[in-house]
Scaffold this motif. Structure first.
Motif, PDB file in Angstrom:
ATOM      1  N   LEU A  13       0.744  -1.263   0.218  1.00 18.61           N
ATOM      2  CA  LEU A  13       0.023  -0.334   0.030  1.00 18.61           C
ATOM      3  C   LEU A  13       0.415   1.242  -0.084  1.00 18.61           C
ATOM      4  CD1 LEU A  13      -2.283  -0.835   2.752  1.00 18.61           C
ATOM      5  CD2 LEU A  13      -3.153  -0.474   0.316  1.00 18.61           C
ATOM      6  N   ARG A  14       2.151   1.082   0.607  1.00 20.08           N
ATOM      7  CA  ARG A  14       2.286   2.135   0.596  1.00 20.08           C
ATOM      8  C   ARG A  14       3.339   2.943  -0.431  1.00 20.08           C
ATOM      9  NH1 ARG A  14       2.232   4.956   5.844  1.00 20.08           N
ATOM     10  NH2 ARG A  14       1.764   3.357   7.405  1.00 20.08           N
ATOM     11  N   SER A  15       3.650   1.577  -1.348  1.00 14.73           N
ATOM     12  CA  SER A  15       4.856   2.027  -2.639  1.00 14.73           C
ATOM     13  C   SER A  15       4.006   2.619  -3.592  1.00 14.73           C
ATOM     14  CB  SER A  15       4.429   0.388  -2.828  1.00 14.73           C
ATOM     15  OG  SER A  15       3.450   0.140  -3.418  1.00 14.73           O
ATOM     16  N   GLY A  16       2.337   2.743  -3.045  1.00 13.67           N
ATOM     17  CA  GLY A  16       1.133   3.167  -4.001  1.00 13.67           C
ATOM     18  C   GLY A  16       0.503   2.543  -4.981  1.00 13.67           C
ATOM     19  N   SER A  17       0.611   0.971  -4.709  1.00 13.83           N
ATOM     20  CA  SER A  17       0.149  -0.078  -5.867  1.00 13.83           C
ATOM     21  C   SER A  17      -1.216   0.637  -6.242  1.00 13.83           C
ATOM     22  CB  SER A  17       0.402  -0.979  -5.352  1.00 13.83           C
ATOM     23  OG  SER A  17       1.875  -1.433  -5.456  1.00 13.83           O
ATOM     24  N   LEU A  18      -1.846   0.437  -4.503  1.00 11.90           N
ATOM     25  CA  LEU A  18      -3.906   0.707  -4.868  1.00 11.90           C
ATOM     26  C   LEU A  18      -4.316   2.072  -4.476  1.00 11.90           C
ATOM     27  CD1 LEU A  18      -6.372  -0.757  -5.249  1.00 11.90           C
ATOM     28  CD2 LEU A  18      -5.943  -1.182  -2.715  1.00 11.90           C
ATOM     29  N   PHE A  19      -3.084   3.168  -3.839  1.00  9.47           N
ATOM     30  CA  PHE A  19      -3.411   4.423  -3.939  1.00  9.47           C
ATOM     31  C   PHE A  19      -2.729   4.921  -3.995  1.00  9.47           C
ATOM     32  CE2 PHE A  19      -6.198   2.311  -0.733  1.00  9.47           C
ATOM     33  CZ  PHE A  19      -7.782   1.884  -1.478  1.00  9.47           C
ATOM     34  N   SER A  20      -2.924   6.463  -4.209  1.00  8.13           N
ATOM     35  CA  SER A  20      -1.459   6.954  -4.180  1.00  8.13           C
ATOM     36  C   SER A  20      -0.575   7.086  -2.942  1.00  8.13           C
ATOM     37  CB  SER A  20      -1.951   9.076  -4.257  1.00  8.13           C
ATOM     38  OG  SER A  20      -2.164   9.375  -3.115  1.00  8.13           O
ATOM     39  N   PRO A  21       0.866   8.123  -3.519  1.00  5.56           N
ATOM     40  CA  PRO A  21       2.026   7.455  -2.614  1.00  5.56           C
ATOM     41  C   PRO A  21       1.610   8.200  -1.716  1.00  5.56           C
ATOM     42  CG  PRO A  21       2.458   7.520  -4.569  1.00  5.56           C
ATOM     43  CD  PRO A  21       1.593   7.790  -4.772  1.00  5.56           C
ATOM     44  N   ASP A  22       0.828   9.457  -1.561  1.00  3.45           N
ATOM     45  CA  ASP A  22       0.782  10.289   0.281  1.00  3.45           C
ATOM     46  C   ASP A  22      -0.787   9.927   0.825  1.00  3.45           C
ATOM     47  OD1 ASP A  22       3.307  12.327  -1.473  1.00  3.45           O
ATOM     48  OD2 ASP A  22       0.965  12.829  -2.800  1.00  3.45           O
ATOM     49  N   ALA A  23      -1.333   8.450   0.637  1.00  2.79           N
ATOM     50  CA  ALA A  23      -2.019   7.841   0.849  1.00  2.79           C
ATOM     51  C   ALA A  23      -2.108   8.021   2.705  1.00  2.79           C
ATOM     52  CB  ALA A  23      -3.045   7.403   0.615  1.00  2.79           C
ATOM     53  N   ARG A  24      -2.580   8.261   3.551  1.00  2.00           N
ATOM     54  CA  ARG A  24      -2.582   8.070   4.955  1.00  2.00           C
ATOM     55  C   ARG A  24      -3.101   6.098   5.046  1.00  2.00           C
ATOM     56  NH1 ARG A  24      -5.805  12.917   8.126  1.00  2.00           N
ATOM     57  NH2 ARG A  24      -4.062  11.648   9.599  1.00  2.00           N
ATOM     58  N   ILE A  25      -2.152   6.043   5.506  1.00  2.00           N
ATOM     59  CA  ILE A  25      -2.366   4.459   5.850  1.00  2.00           C
ATOM     60  C   ILE A  25      -2.349   4.277   7.724  1.00  2.00           C
ATOM     61  CG2 ILE A  25      -2.599   2.425   5.783  1.00  2.00           C
ATOM     62  CD1 ILE A  25      -0.335   3.709   2.281  1.00  2.00           C
ATOM     63  N   ARG A  26      -3.545   3.830   8.081  1.00  2.00           N
ATOM     64  CA  ARG A  26      -3.763   3.255   9.196  1.00  2.00           C
ATOM     65  C   ARG A  26      -4.016   2.005   9.826  1.00  2.00           C
ATOM     66  NH1 ARG A  26      -7.913   7.214  11.794  1.00  2.00           N
ATOM     67  NH2 ARG A  26      -7.718   5.032  13.834  1.00  2.00           N
ATOM     68  N   ARG A  27      -3.477   1.265  10.613  1.00  2.00           N
ATOM     69  CA  ARG A  27      -3.928  -0.199  10.500  1.00  2.00           C
ATOM     70  C   ARG A  27      -4.834  -0.238  12.093  1.00  2.00           C
ATOM     71  NH1 ARG A  27       2.212  -4.316   9.468  1.00  2.00           N
ATOM     72  NH2 ARG A  27       0.417  -5.957  10.428  1.00  2.00           N
ATOM     73  N   GLU A  28      -5.550  -1.453  12.082  1.00  2.00           N
ATOM     74  CA  GLU A  28      -6.451  -1.815  12.635  1.00  2.00           C
ATOM     75  C   GLU A  28      -7.504  -0.852  13.212  1.00  2.00           C
ATOM     76  OE1 GLU A  28      -6.405  -5.082  14.207  1.00  2.00           O
ATOM     77  OE2 GLU A  28      -4.618  -5.262  12.785  1.00  2.00           O
ATOM     78  N   VAL A  29      -8.499  -0.144  12.580  1.00  2.00           N
ATOM     79  CA  VAL A  29      -8.907   0.593  12.448  1.00  2.00           C
ATOM     80  C   VAL A  29     -10.840   0.424  12.623  1.00  2.00           C
ATOM     81  CG1 VAL A  29     -10.689   2.880  12.112  1.00  2.00           C
ATOM     82  CG2 VAL A  29      -7.447   2.225  11.610  1.00  2.00           C
ATOM     83  N   ARG A  30     -11.464   0.142  13.692  1.00  2.00           N
ATOM     84  CA  ARG A  30     -12.713  -0.262  14.250  1.00  2.00           C
ATOM     85  C   ARG A  30     -13.379   0.583  13.340  1.00  2.00           C
ATOM     86  NH1 ARG A  30     -14.616  -3.293  17.913  1.00  2.00           N
ATOM     87  NH2 ARG A  30     -13.343  -4.214  18.293  1.00  2.00           N
ATOM     88  N   TYR A  31     -14.795  -0.226  13.296  1.00  2.00           N
ATOM     89  CA  TYR A  31     -15.745  -0.599  12.381  1.00  2.00           C
ATOM     90  C   TYR A  31     -16.250  -0.758  12.500  1.00  2.00           C
ATOM     91  CZ  TYR A  31     -19.567   1.077   8.494  1.00  2.00           C
ATOM     92  OH  TYR A  31     -20.248   1.256   7.865  1.00  2.00           O
ATOM     93  N   GLY A  32     -18.118  -0.357  13.375  1.00  2.00           N
ATOM     94  CA  GLY A  32     -19.279  -1.224  13.370  1.00  2.00           C
ATOM     95  C   GLY A  32     -18.687  -2.177  14.393  1.00  2.00           C
ATOM     96  N   ASP A  33     -19.033  -3.411  14.547  1.00  2.00           N
ATOM     97  CA  ASP A  33     -18.373  -4.258  15.339  1.00  2.00           C
ATOM     98  C   ASP A  33     -17.531  -5.044  14.937  1.00  2.00           C
ATOM     99  OD1 ASP A  33     -20.812  -4.047  16.772  1.00  2.00           O
ATOM    100  OD2 ASP A  33     -22.056  -5.632  15.638  1.00  2.00           O
TER     101      ASP A  33
END
Length: 230
Positions: A94-114
């Motif tokens: 992801l950080r290589s810009g393969s799916l989003f731009s290289p400037d994308a903000r990426i966070r791990r383990e983020v809660r949504y709903g349950d």
């Protein structure tokens, strides 16, 4: 993703899903298996396995079993079977810009709903969740997931559909922990409910991505897209 210290060994047996007996330099060692899946098609007595050496002297086991050589009609395939590594490899990708731009903000383990998704990404006006699934099961060049029923996986897919309805983008990334596969399919034989949930998610806007990996005894790097057949 690279391991610090890897040694080869010969797999002897797996008494339970957490440990294996491996011969290392002529000595029989009890090692931790970093994958609680069945992996019966991989861990065959006499096969070559790869062990990560722990630098923690307090551990009960010195080694973690993280890889295996699988003999196929197409030759020997090195398979990474460390269930914790796909997320690290996915973050590198992801950080290589393969799916989003290289400037994308990426966070791990983020809660949504349950659910707690593996990644949350902000890229310009795009807000997206991405869930990672490691794949170690293949047969005749077809990679499949899951290798055992996964109600948790079904729940994740349902939550991703809900995220789409709330205005997020959503993806499932299947990290195929080997090279040499020609396509990816859901494993309807093992868990049809997951396959049905994956097809429903795709029909409702969730992006389904499968990528193979370059795997060596001491490394794994996400490499090329693999066709997804639903």
């Amino acid at each position: 993703m690279t391991y610090k210290n890897i040694v080869p060994g010969k797999f002897i047996e797996r008494p339970n899903r957490f440990i294996a007996k491996v011969e290392v330099d002529g000595a029989l060692e009890t090692v931790h298996v970093k994958n609680t899946g069945r992996c019966r098609e991989l861990l065959i007595p006499g096969c070559t396995v790869y062990l990560s050496v722990s630098d923690n002297p307090e551990r009960r086991t010195k080694y973690d079993l993280v890889g295996v050589e699988k003999v196929t009609d197409r030759g020997i395939i090195t398979v990474n079977m460390d269930s914790q590594i796909p997320n690290d490899a996915a973050e590198e990708w992801l950080r290589s810009g393969s799916l989003f731009s290289p400037d994308a903000r990426i966070r791990r383990e983020v809660r949504y709903g349950d659910s707690r998704f593996d990644f949350y990404i902000e890229d310009g006006d795009t807000r997206a969740f991405l869930e990672v699934k490691g794949v170690t099961l293949e047969n005749d060049g077809v990679a499949v997931f899951p290798d055992a029923p996964t109600e948790r996986g079904v729940k994740h897919l349902s939550e991703l559909v809900s995220a789409i309805a709330d205005g997020y983008a959503a993806y499932v990334l299947f990290v195929i922990q080997m090279k040499g596969v020609r396509e990816f399919r859901p494993n309807d034989v093992t868990h049809k409910a997951f396959g049905d949930a994956l097809r429903y998610a795709s029909e409702n806007g969730v992006g389904i991505i499968a990528m193979d990996c370059i795997v060596t005894g001491d490394s794994m790097t996400i490499d090329s897209p693999v066709p997804v057949i639903l």
